[in-house]
Scaffold this motif. Structure first.
Motif, short mmCIF file in Angstrom:
data_model
loop_
_atom_site.label_atom_id
_atom_site.label_comp_id
_atom_site.label_asym_id
_atom_site.label_seq_id
_atom_site.Cartn_x
_atom_site.Cartn_y
_atom_site.Cartn_z
N ARG B 128 0.86 -1.18 0.00
CA ARG B 128 0.00 0.00 0.00
C ARG B 128 0.90 1.23 0.00
NH1 ARG B 128 -3.73 2.84 4.10
NH2 ARG B 128 -2.39 2.02 5.72
N VAL B 129 0.62 2.15 -0.91
CA VAL B 129 1.39 3.38 -1.00
C VAL B 129 0.47 4.49 -0.51
CG1 VAL B 129 2.74 4.85 -2.54
CG2 VAL B 129 2.54 2.41 -3.04
N ALA B 130 0.82 5.11 0.60
CA ALA B 130 -0.07 6.10 1.20
C ALA B 130 0.76 7.19 1.86
CB ALA B 130 -1.00 5.43 2.21
N VAL B 223 6.37 14.85 -2.63
CA VAL B 223 6.14 13.41 -2.49
C VAL B 223 4.92 13.23 -1.59
CG1 VAL B 223 7.05 11.24 -1.62
CG2 VAL B 223 8.53 12.78 -2.89
N LEU B 224 3.87 12.65 -2.15
CA LEU B 224 2.59 12.60 -1.44
C LEU B 224 2.36 11.28 -0.73
CD1 LEU B 224 0.40 14.21 -4.26
CD2 LEU B 224 1.38 15.36 -2.28
N ALA B 225 3.02 10.22 -1.18
CA ALA B 225 2.76 8.91 -0.59
C ALA B 225 3.95 8.00 -0.81
CB ALA B 225 1.51 8.30 -1.23
N THR B 226 4.18 7.11 0.14
CA THR B 226 5.25 6.12 -0.02
C THR B 226 4.76 4.77 0.54
OG1 THR B 226 6.16 6.68 2.13
CG2 THR B 226 7.18 7.75 0.23
N GLY B 227 5.44 3.73 0.19
CA GLY B 227 5.08 2.41 0.72
C GLY B 227 5.98 1.37 0.09
#
Lengths: 181, 232
Positions: B128-130, B223-227
């Motif tokens: 999940r990238v959030a 950068v808005l989301a990572t996972g």
């Protein structure tokens, strides 16, 4: 820009943000015109109903990309409807016109004429179409409104298909020249 | 450049034919392809659409039957109207993304197991990238056998004139672009061979970029989301 156009633009921008209420209002305000466009091109009511459905699905998906700066809201909507309907009829009756066989455009076709000023856009395009030969102007109207192909136009005006294409290309170039005067 | 003016002249006649609708089918399809990647051509198309629009004045508006709008709403807003695919079921994924990654794995494992038809998509990594705040959220499943990364954007859409771009970050290396996220919620990316082997250990990130993706090849926006991906 009048109030209605401003409203329609606002609705499209809202739809771009996923606003379903705005989508319904946009549909109510614009679907009769787009349905009219689909029926004229497809010439079949039930096919036009299916097309209209697809058109508004495209409107919903494309609304976030609508940029009011480079388009008018109505021309944006009308283009989605016309493109969808024309894609259907062209795929159904593909015709082949050899671009190399059409005659080259020359500057002689672009004689400047009287200025058309102080007219509404609608009257202006009529005025500019009047500067063309009647048959060519009619062919342009027929292609736009009825979605006629080169084959259909060539049958209708009884000229070879390549001549028809040359006529229309010249007519359109002249039309642009007149509208930009 | 010699002949440039002439090139544009001829091009604009083609644009006019496309907008008028007379372009023969094969040329029309080819033109539409070009249009997608060429903003200046798109501008020329817009100009012709506006020029010719007054011709539509004489088309009489006709009220469509009620059923048309009902069908549109069904197609767009009712998930059950779509052919049943667990991957496309937003309800399942929103539910999943609201809870922990552990549940993603648990549910993912059982759902993916169902998908393991011969020759089909059979992912062994999910993730999940959030971000925080949650502006965009993505569920990802990766099949190393086919180098295919399936994506389900469960939250967020790029702003006007912007795109979300997906990046692969491995160790201390510079992020490598996996491409701009498709407009559709469900999409898939074929991972290039040189990156495929690194997917398992890498972090995925989403950045906000100008339309069409970063102009520099490196992250230029927030950068808005990572996972990361976890092996099933």
């Amino acid at each position: 820009m009048n109030t209605t156009l401003k409203n329609i633009e606002q609705m499209i921008l809202q739809v771009g943000l996923g606003d379903r209420v705005a989508f319904r209002s946009l549909y109510q305000a614009t679907s009769p015109k787009l349905f009219g466009i689909c029926i004229r091109i497809l010439k079949d009511r039930s096919e036009a109903e299916d097309a209209l459905q697809e058109v508004y699905i495209k409107v919903w998906r494309a609304a976030s990309k609508f940029a009011s700066l480079d388009s008018s809201p109505i021309s944006w909507l009308a283009a989605i409807a016309r493109n969808h309907a024309i894609d259907i009829v062209r795929a159904r009756r593909p015709d082949v016109v050899d671009i190399d066989a059409t005659e080259e455009l020359t500057d002689d076709d672009l004689d400047p004429e009287q200025r058309a000023i102080g007219m509404s856009e609608g009257r202006r395009i009529e005025r500019c179409l009047d500067e063309l030969e009647a048959a060519r102007a009619d062919a342009i109207r027929g292609a736009y409104i009825e979605g006629f192909s080169y084959q259909e136009l060539s049958d209708r005006y009884d000229v070879p298909i390549n001549t028809m294409r040359t006529w229309l290309r010249r007519g359109l170039a002249k039309l642009r020249e007149c509208l930009e005067r | 450049m010699i002949g440039e003016g002439r090139y544009w002249e001829i091009d604009d006649n083609l644009v006019a034919e496309y907008v008028l609708g007379t372009l023969p089918h094969n040329e029309r399809v080819a033109f539409a392809d070009r249009l997608r990647g060429d903003p200046s051509l798109a501008m020329a198309v817009r100009r012709w659409e506006v020029r010719l629009l007054p011709l539509a004045d004489e088309i009489t508006p006709i009220e469509p039957p009620e059923t048309v709008y009902e069908n549109i709403e069904k197609a767009l807003f009712t998930e059950s109207a779509k052919p049943a695919s667990w991957w496309s079921s937003l309800a399942v994924w929103q539910c999943v993304s609201a809870v922990s990654l552990a549940v993603v794995l648990l549910l993912g494992a059982s759902l993916f197991a169902l998908q393991r038809a011969p020759g089909g998509f059979s992912p062994t990594y999910v993730g999940r990238v959030a971000g925080n705040p949650d502006i965009v959220q993505l569920l990802a499943a990766y099949d190393p056998g086919r180098s295919v990364l399936k994506l389900n954007r469960t939250l967020g859409a790029p702003g006007q004139g912007r795109d979300f771009e997906l990046w692969l970050i491995e160790g201390g290396n510079s992020p490598v672009s996996l491409g701009v996220l498709a407009e559709d919620r469900i999409s898939q990316i074929s991972v290039p061979a040189d990156l495929a082997a690194r997917m398992g250990d890498a972090v995925l990130a989403i950045s906000d970029e100008p339309a069409g993706g970063s102009p520099t090849g490196q992250v230029t926006g927030a950068v808005l989301a990572t996972g990361n991906l976890v092996r099933l």
